[in-house]
Design a protein around this motif. Structure first.
Motif, short mmCIF file in Angstrom:
data_model
loop_
_atom_site.label_atom_id
_atom_site.label_comp_id
_atom_site.label_asym_id
_atom_site.label_seq_id
_atom_site.Cartn_x
_atom_site.Cartn_y
_atom_site.Cartn_z
N LEU A 199 2.50 0.87 4.61
CA LEU A 199 3.20 1.98 3.96
C LEU A 199 2.34 2.75 2.97
O LEU A 199 2.60 3.92 2.70
CB LEU A 199 4.45 1.46 3.24
CG LEU A 199 5.55 0.89 4.14
CD1 LEU A 199 6.65 0.28 3.29
CD2 LEU A 199 6.11 1.98 5.04
N THR A 200 1.32 2.09 2.40
CA THR A 200 0.64 2.72 1.27
C THR A 200 -0.86 2.95 1.46
O THR A 200 -1.45 3.67 0.67
CB THR A 200 0.81 1.87 0.00
OG1 THR A 200 0.22 0.58 0.18
CG2 THR A 200 2.29 1.71 -0.35
N ARG A 201 -1.49 2.36 2.47
CA ARG A 201 -2.94 2.46 2.59
C ARG A 201 -3.36 3.18 3.85
O ARG A 201 -2.63 3.20 4.84
CB ARG A 201 -3.56 1.05 2.53
CG ARG A 201 -3.30 0.42 1.17
CD ARG A 201 -4.03 -0.86 0.88
NE ARG A 201 -4.96 -1.30 1.87
CZ ARG A 201 -4.97 -2.53 2.39
NH1 ARG A 201 -4.10 -3.42 2.02
NH2 ARG A 201 -5.85 -2.87 3.28
N SER A 202 -4.57 3.70 3.84
CA SER A 202 -5.11 4.44 4.98
C SER A 202 -5.46 3.49 6.12
O SER A 202 -5.64 2.28 5.92
CB SER A 202 -6.37 5.20 4.56
OG SER A 202 -7.42 4.29 4.29
N VAL A 203 -5.61 4.05 7.30
CA VAL A 203 -6.05 3.27 8.46
C VAL A 203 -7.43 2.70 8.20
O VAL A 203 -7.69 1.53 8.51
CB VAL A 203 -6.04 4.12 9.75
CG1 VAL A 203 -6.64 3.35 10.92
CG2 VAL A 203 -4.63 4.58 10.09
N GLU A 204 -8.33 3.48 7.61
CA GLU A 204 -9.66 2.99 7.30
C GLU A 204 -9.59 1.74 6.43
O GLU A 204 -10.28 0.75 6.68
CB GLU A 204 -10.46 4.07 6.57
CG GLU A 204 -11.85 3.62 6.17
CD GLU A 204 -12.58 4.66 5.37
OE1 GLU A 204 -12.32 4.77 4.15
OE2 GLU A 204 -13.42 5.36 5.97
N SER A 205 -8.74 1.75 5.43
CA SER A 205 -8.58 0.60 4.53
C SER A 205 -8.05 -0.62 5.29
O SER A 205 -8.54 -1.73 5.11
CB SER A 205 -7.62 0.97 3.40
OG SER A 205 -7.28 -0.15 2.63
N ARG A 206 -7.09 -0.38 6.16
CA ARG A 206 -6.49 -1.50 6.91
C ARG A 206 -7.47 -2.08 7.93
O ARG A 206 -7.51 -3.29 8.13
CB ARG A 206 -5.19 -1.04 7.58
CG ARG A 206 -4.15 -0.63 6.55
CD ARG A 206 -2.76 -0.38 7.12
NE ARG A 206 -2.66 0.43 8.29
CZ ARG A 206 -2.28 1.70 8.34
NH1 ARG A 206 -1.99 2.35 7.23
NH2 ARG A 206 -2.17 2.33 9.48
#
Length: 181
Positions: free
Chosen positions: A100-107
């Motif tokens: 819900l809160t983080r970018s795809v790059e972060s995930r």
């Protein structure tokens, strides 16, 4: 694995726990030798919120009634089972928060770091993730599309954070990936 409620101890192979909707499939976790799956049958034998997808797997099937009996007689075992279920609940809550809160790059960066900590093999280039994950499997885990994951992995390669080796990833810059999380 049979559809009747049971807990399985994985002996070999890999299990992918998924939740499916008509629009998509979200991977909740990967489990391998020594891991338990199906523990929710202790809480609600009729709950079918999740399914498992199997690679070749050998597993020991344990009826929930037997686990409950051992839990009632062995407080240490009962505590370990409660801890496992609590840890998995916390992991699920963290995954929901990330989706819900983080970018795809972060995930994707977090997925790679987790995979390297669980399956990492020291390599002259960095840390080789010893398990092969397809772009689609990563996408299903991070709640994205295969195309977006391919673009993110390509950017990580160009930034020399990772390298690839026959569908396996080599983490070249752990600190750099951690910054992306």
């Amino acid at each position: 694995m049979p559809s009747d409620p049971a807990i399985f101890v994985i002996g070999s192979g890999r299990v992918r726990r998924v939740r499916r909707t008509p629009e998509r499939e979200l991977t909740l976790g990967y489990y391998g030798p020594g891991d338990l799956v199906g523990e929710m049958s202790l809480v609600d034998p009729e709950a079918r919120l999740e399914t498992v997808v199997l690679d070749y797997v050998e597993a020991l099937r344990i009826p929930p009634r037997l686990i409950k009996m051992v839990m009632s007689e062995d407080l240490e075992f009962a505590s370990a089972m409660h801890r496992l279920m609590g840890e998995r609940r916390l992991m699920a809550e963290r995954r929901i928060d990330a989706l819900l809160t983080r970018s795809v790059e972060s995930r994707v960066a977090e997925f790679l770091l987790d995979a390297s900590s669980r399956h990492g093999i020291p390599d002259s280039r960095g840390i080789l993730v010893g398990v092969k994950f397809t772009h689609q499997e990563i996408a299903s885990y991070v709640g994205s599309t295969r195309e977006t994951v391919t673009l993110v992995l390509g950017a990580f390669k160009r930034g020399e954070l990772i390298a690839t080796d026959h569908r396996r990833v080599v983490i070249r810059d752990v600190a750099g990936l951690r910054k992306r999380v």
